[in-house]
Design a protein around this motif. Structure first.
Motif, mmCIF file in Angstrom:
data_model
loop_
_atom_site.group_PDB
_atom_site.id
_atom_site.type_symbol
_atom_site.label_atom_id
_atom_site.label_comp_id
_atom_site.label_asym_id
_atom_site.label_seq_id
_atom_site.Cartn_x
_atom_site.Cartn_y
_atom_site.Cartn_z
ATOM 1 N N LEU A 64 87.005 -14.250 39.881
ATOM 2 C CA LEU A 64 86.114 -13.516 39.593
ATOM 3 C C LEU A 64 86.308 -12.232 39.876
ATOM 4 O O LEU A 64 86.973 -11.772 40.757
ATOM 5 C CB LEU A 64 84.542 -13.744 40.425
ATOM 6 N N ILE A 65 86.008 -11.231 39.082
ATOM 7 C CA ILE A 65 86.276 -9.607 39.050
ATOM 8 C C ILE A 65 84.744 -9.281 38.625
ATOM 9 O O ILE A 65 84.132 -9.311 37.814
ATOM 10 C CB ILE A 65 87.057 -9.340 37.775
ATOM 11 N N PHE A 66 84.350 -8.286 39.908
ATOM 12 C CA PHE A 66 83.055 -7.730 39.824
ATOM 13 C C PHE A 66 83.104 -6.294 39.519
ATOM 14 O O PHE A 66 84.122 -5.351 40.176
ATOM 15 C CB PHE A 66 82.292 -7.994 40.982
ATOM 16 N N GLY A 67 82.597 -5.515 38.557
ATOM 17 C CA GLY A 67 82.771 -4.384 38.346
ATOM 18 C C GLY A 67 81.414 -3.367 38.407
ATOM 19 O O GLY A 67 80.637 -4.044 37.919
ATOM 20 N N SER A 68 81.477 -2.262 38.868
ATOM 21 C CA SER A 68 80.302 -1.522 39.081
ATOM 22 C C SER A 68 80.557 -0.016 38.999
ATOM 23 O O SER A 68 81.536 0.422 39.493
ATOM 24 C CB SER A 68 79.410 -1.937 40.372
ATOM 25 N N PRO A 69 79.572 0.751 38.557
ATOM 26 C CA PRO A 69 79.559 2.228 38.720
ATOM 27 C C PRO A 69 78.989 2.450 40.236
ATOM 28 O O PRO A 69 78.409 1.710 40.830
ATOM 29 C CB PRO A 69 78.702 2.764 37.573
ATOM 30 N N VAL A 70 79.599 3.583 40.650
ATOM 31 C CA VAL A 70 78.976 4.246 41.973
ATOM 32 C C VAL A 70 77.710 5.005 41.437
ATOM 33 O O VAL A 70 77.742 5.646 40.429
ATOM 34 C CB VAL A 70 80.358 5.146 42.546
ATOM 35 N N HIS A 71 76.898 4.798 42.044
ATOM 36 C CA HIS A 71 75.381 5.358 41.888
ATOM 37 C C HIS A 71 74.953 6.084 43.234
ATOM 38 O O HIS A 71 74.802 5.297 44.240
ATOM 39 C CB HIS A 71 74.532 4.259 41.549
ATOM 40 N N ALA A 72 74.834 7.352 43.114
ATOM 41 C CA ALA A 72 74.394 8.051 44.154
ATOM 42 C C ALA A 72 75.134 8.068 45.460
ATOM 43 O O ALA A 72 74.926 7.880 46.611
ATOM 44 C CB ALA A 72 72.806 7.969 44.504
ATOM 45 N N PHE A 73 76.653 7.966 45.324
ATOM 46 C CA PHE A 73 77.473 7.860 46.336
ATOM 47 C C PHE A 73 77.443 6.392 46.747
ATOM 48 O O PHE A 73 77.953 6.298 48.293
ATOM 49 C CB PHE A 73 77.350 8.692 47.507
#
Length: 156
Positions: A64-73
């Protein structure tokens, strides 16, 4: 190897990294699917009571590869909630990445990756690699470096 790339993306940047990863991993002979983590009511958090719409199933994948934006640090709330509700990542190879706009070290990339690692390890996941993509400068070069790095993790 059957690999799931599971991403939460608000601006399509995180998703575009997933597409490039998919192409590289498929070229290497893997079966790769991209699944998105979407919130009920849209992908802009309107309240603290976030619910995930049709959460992707991780049990069908070897890696699995999980990807996410950074949100409010920090880690985006939708990805945090999604990861926390996964029952198990036992015996799965896991790689993690986040995308962010600000290049400074204190702007949340390391913190978000740390949050993802902690949750995934608590579920039995074997963290094989992490990366932070800063959406500035030569972004294609950075994404290519990430895809090369992650392709080594999932070599057949």
């Amino acid at each position: 190897m059957k690999i799931g790339i599971i991403v939460h993306s608000q601006t399509n940047n995180t998703y575009s990294v997933a597409v490039k990863l998919q192409k590289k991993l498929q070229k290497d002979g893997n079966e790769v699917n991209i699944k998105t983590v979407d919130m009920v009511g849209g992908n802009k958090p309107q309240s603290e009571d976030i619910q995930i719409e049709n959460p992707p199933d991780v049990t069908v994948y070897d890696g699995l590869i999980f990807g996410s934006p950074v949100h409010a640090f920090s880690l985006a709330p939708a990805m945090k909630i999604y990861l926390e509700q996964i029952p198990s990542l036992h015996d799965k190879k896991v790689a993690l990445y986040v995308t962010k706009a600000l290049p400074l070290k204190f702007t949340g990339g390391t913190r978000a990756i740390g949050q993802m690692e902690k949750i995934c390890q608590s579920k039995g996941g074997n963290i094989m690699g992490t990366d932070i993509v800063v959406w500035r400068g030569d972004i294609d070069k950075k994404i290519n470096e990430l895809t090369q790095k992650f392709s080594l993790i999932f070599e057949l």
